[in-house]
Design a protein around this motif. Structure first.
Motif, PDB file in Angstrom:
ATOM      1  N   LEU A  14       6.048  15.361 -31.923  1.00 48.24           N
ATOM      2  CA  LEU A  14       6.197  15.744 -30.510  1.00 48.24           C
ATOM      3  C   LEU A  14       7.236  14.869 -29.812  1.00 48.24           C
ATOM      4  CD1 LEU A  14       2.448  16.358 -29.729  1.00 48.24           C
ATOM      5  CD2 LEU A  14       4.285  18.067 -29.591  1.00 48.24           C
ATOM      6  N   TYR A  15       7.210  13.564 -30.088  1.00 46.77           N
ATOM      7  CA  TYR A  15       8.179  12.668 -29.463  1.00 46.77           C
ATOM      8  C   TYR A  15       9.596  13.044 -29.898  1.00 46.77           C
ATOM      9  CZ  TYR A  15      10.330   8.547 -27.533  1.00 46.77           C
ATOM     10  OH  TYR A  15      11.125   7.716 -26.787  1.00 46.77           O
ATOM     11  N   ASP A  16       9.780  13.289 -31.185  1.00 49.61           N
ATOM     12  CA  ASP A  16      11.104  13.682 -31.687  1.00 49.61           C
ATOM     13  C   ASP A  16      11.547  15.012 -31.084  1.00 49.61           C
ATOM     14  OD1 ASP A  16      11.244  11.388 -33.213  1.00 49.61           O
ATOM     15  OD2 ASP A  16      10.719  12.389 -35.098  1.00 49.61           O
ATOM     16  N   ARG A  17      10.622  15.962 -30.966  1.00 47.60           N
ATOM     17  CA  ARG A  17      10.948  17.253 -30.363  1.00 47.60           C
ATOM     18  C   ARG A  17      11.400  17.058 -28.908  1.00 47.60           C
ATOM     19  NH1 ARG A  17       6.133  20.902 -30.256  1.00 47.60           N
ATOM     20  NH2 ARG A  17       6.397  20.781 -32.509  1.00 47.60           N
ATOM     21  N   GLY A  18      10.673  16.224 -28.180  1.00 45.52           N
ATOM     22  CA  GLY A  18      11.048  15.950 -26.796  1.00 45.52           C
ATOM     23  C   GLY A  18      12.424  15.323 -26.698  1.00 45.52           C
ATOM     24  N   ALA A  19      12.719  14.378 -27.574  1.00 43.33           N
ATOM     25  CA  ALA A  19      14.028  13.718 -27.561  1.00 43.33           C
ATOM     26  C   ALA A  19      15.146  14.711 -27.881  1.00 43.33           C
ATOM     27  CB  ALA A  19      14.037  12.565 -28.560  1.00 43.33           C
TER      28      ALA A  19
END
Length: 85
Positions: A14-19
């Motif tokens: 999720l963090y990577d997707r947000g970035a």
């Protein structure tokens, strides 16, 4: 606290997707991804920093301030790795 196993994997995705969404100027998608990451690991400081940036970009000052306040730089008055990159 710290995460292990599947929860850590979900958080990282999720963090990577947000970035990635932020890099592609998809603020709405990034906001959703970081909010989901926050639900998994609410103590993670970088999530609050990214949410603060997104809210500030949308001129949602009160919510931006709340997220930045949850970020540890404000708590100790010194810059963390996220803020000095």
């Amino acid at each position: 606290g710290f995460l292990i196993g599947e929860a850590l994997h979900s958080f990282a995705q999720l963090y990577d997707r947000g970035a990635r969404m932020m890099m592609h100027q998809d603020a709405k998608g990034a906001l959703g991804a970081f909010q989901q990451a926050d639900a998994i690991w609410p103590e993670h400081p970088d999530v609050h920093y990214q949410l603060g940036v997104l809210y500030a970009d949308a001129s949602l000052w009160q919510e931006a301030a709340r997220q930045f306040h949850r970020h540890p730089c404000d708590e100790f008055g010194r810059a963390c790795a996220t803020c000095t990159e």
